[in-house]
Design a protein around this motif. Structure first.
Motif, short mmCIF file in Angstrom:
data_model
loop_
_atom_site.label_atom_id
_atom_site.label_comp_id
_atom_site.label_asym_id
_atom_site.label_seq_id
_atom_site.Cartn_x
_atom_site.Cartn_y
_atom_site.Cartn_z
N GLU A 1 0.94 -1.15 0.08
CA GLU A 1 0.01 -0.05 0.07
C GLU A 1 0.87 1.34 -0.06
N THR A 2 0.59 2.17 -1.06
CA THR A 2 1.28 3.33 -1.08
C THR A 2 0.69 4.41 -0.07
N ALA A 3 1.40 5.35 0.62
CA ALA A 3 0.95 6.32 1.32
C ALA A 3 1.04 7.71 0.65
N VAL A 4 -0.02 8.43 0.62
CA VAL A 4 0.14 9.65 -0.05
C VAL A 4 0.09 11.02 0.80
N SER A 5 1.18 11.55 0.78
CA SER A 5 1.04 12.54 1.80
C SER A 5 0.25 13.89 1.57
N LYS A 6 0.00 14.65 2.44
CA LYS A 6 -0.87 15.82 2.21
C LYS A 6 -0.09 16.74 1.31
N THR A 7 1.28 17.05 1.38
CA THR A 7 1.79 17.83 0.47
C THR A 7 1.73 17.57 -0.91
N PHE A 8 1.83 16.17 -1.13
CA PHE A 8 1.76 15.55 -2.42
C PHE A 8 0.29 15.84 -2.99
N ARG A 9 -0.71 15.66 -2.19
CA ARG A 9 -1.94 15.74 -2.73
C ARG A 9 -2.27 17.26 -2.99
N ILE A 10 -1.89 18.27 -2.32
CA ILE A 10 -2.01 19.61 -2.82
C ILE A 10 -1.08 19.87 -3.69
N LEU A 11 -0.09 19.27 -3.83
CA LEU A 11 0.96 19.74 -5.07
C LEU A 11 0.07 19.25 -6.32
N ALA A 12 -0.50 18.03 -6.21
CA ALA A 12 -0.94 17.49 -7.57
C ALA A 12 -2.29 18.00 -7.87
N LEU A 13 -3.26 18.18 -6.95
CA LEU A 13 -4.59 18.48 -7.29
C LEU A 13 -4.53 20.18 -7.15
N CYS B 1 -5.10 4.98 -8.12
CA CYS B 1 -4.76 3.58 -7.57
C CYS B 1 -5.94 3.14 -6.53
N LYS B 2 -5.82 4.08 -5.71
CA LYS B 2 -6.70 4.01 -4.19
C LYS B 2 -8.16 4.40 -4.32
N ASN B 3 -8.49 5.11 -5.62
CA ASN B 3 -10.18 5.56 -5.83
C ASN B 3 -10.25 6.38 -4.66
N GLU B 4 -9.29 7.26 -4.42
CA GLU B 4 -9.83 8.24 -3.31
C GLU B 4 -10.16 9.49 -3.92
N ASN B 5 -9.78 9.85 -5.02
CA ASN B 5 -10.23 11.30 -5.68
C ASN B 5 -10.94 11.09 -7.02
N LYS B 6 -11.99 11.64 -7.41
CA LYS B 6 -12.59 11.71 -8.47
C LYS B 6 -11.99 12.47 -9.81
N VAL B 7 -11.17 13.55 -9.20
CA VAL B 7 -10.40 14.16 -10.08
C VAL B 7 -9.39 13.36 -10.68
N ALA B 8 -8.84 12.51 -9.85
CA ALA B 8 -7.53 11.66 -10.33
C ALA B 8 -8.11 10.54 -11.27
N THR B 9 -9.35 10.32 -10.77
CA THR B 9 -10.08 9.08 -11.93
C THR B 9 -10.20 9.90 -13.13
N PHE B 10 -10.73 11.01 -13.08
CA PHE B 10 -11.08 11.88 -14.38
C PHE B 10 -9.79 11.89 -15.19
N ILE B 11 -8.74 12.29 -14.61
CA ILE B 11 -7.39 12.47 -15.32
C ILE B 11 -6.87 11.08 -15.90
N ALA B 12 -7.08 10.25 -15.06
CA ALA B 12 -6.56 8.82 -15.54
C ALA B 12 -7.29 8.30 -16.76
N LYS B 13 -8.69 8.73 -16.83
CA LYS B 13 -9.74 8.18 -18.06
C LYS B 13 -9.48 9.18 -19.17
N TRP B 14 -9.67 10.39 -18.73
CA TRP B 14 -9.99 11.57 -20.02
C TRP B 14 -8.81 12.52 -20.40
N LEU B 15 -8.01 12.78 -19.56
CA LEU B 15 -6.99 13.55 -20.09
C LEU B 15 -6.17 13.42 -21.14
N GLY B 16 -5.78 11.73 -21.46
CA GLY B 16 -5.33 11.38 -22.53
C GLY B 16 -5.99 11.97 -23.98
#
Length: 186
Positions: free
Chosen positions: A20-32, A87-102
């Motif tokens: 299991e990968t841990a996502v830090s708060k800083t990483f989440r803020i940077l990405a999203l 991968c963790k299905n934690e965020n809808k924006v991340a799922t949108f990016i994985a499916k539609w940004l390409g």
């Protein structure tokens, strides 16, 4: 120091089997909240630029490849940074990016292909143009890997980039040799 630091960070006994990968708060803020708004604004600007190119029916002198390359780098960073969240299905924006940004950046990559092929036909092949064409083809591969693939193996992006770099840089099929032989034949 680096060797000791590396050894101290090795997992202990059962911890090495935790996947299991841990996502830090800083990483989440940077990405999203930092990278994605910048990516959205830049992609919107490029779509306006694409509309201008289609309306005037003229390609600018050499700017298209730089702009789209920057867009594709932002696309790769967006996918890499949001990958743990997807991968963790934690965020809808991340799922949108994985499916539609390409699919969103695909027309921009097509514009890059048209621009580089137009310049190759107009001025012939050079080392830089051949590298940009290979990079453009690699971007198509990334779009296919990230959008259509169900496995979402992010490591293949880096492995494929290294493989393409090695293949196109050394040996008789290198970019330099191909360009040299093409120039001699013309």
């Amino acid at each position: 120091f680096s060797f000791i630091y590396f050894l101290c960070n090795l997992p202990y006994k059962e911890e090495k089997y935790i996947t299991e990968t841990a996502v830090s708060k800083t990483f989440r803020i940077l990405a999203l909240y930092i990278l994605l708004p910048i990516a959205s604004i830049y992609i919107t600007i490029l779509y306006v630029y694409l509309a201008k190119i289609i309306i005037t029916w003229t390609l600018p002198d050499g700017m298209v490849t730089y702009l789209v390359t920057a867009t594709m780098v932002i696309y790769c960073l967006s996918v890499f940074f949001t990958y743990p969240l997807h991968c963790k299905n934690e965020n809808k924006v991340a799922t949108f990016i994985a499916k539609w940004l390409g699919i969103i950046v695909l027309p921009l990559n097509i514009l890059m292909s048209i621009g580089i092929i137009y310049r190759i036909n107009q001025y012939d092949i050079t080392i830089n143009r051949l590298y940009v064409l290979i990079l453009n083809l690699w971007f198509y591969g990334l779009i296919i890997l990230f959008t259509l693939s169900k496995s979402r193996k992010i490591k293949w992006a880096l492995i494929s980039f290294c493989a393409v770099f090695v293949i196109t840089s050394f040996g008789p099929w290198s970019v330099y040799n191909v360009t040299y032989k093409t120039i001699l034949n013309n």
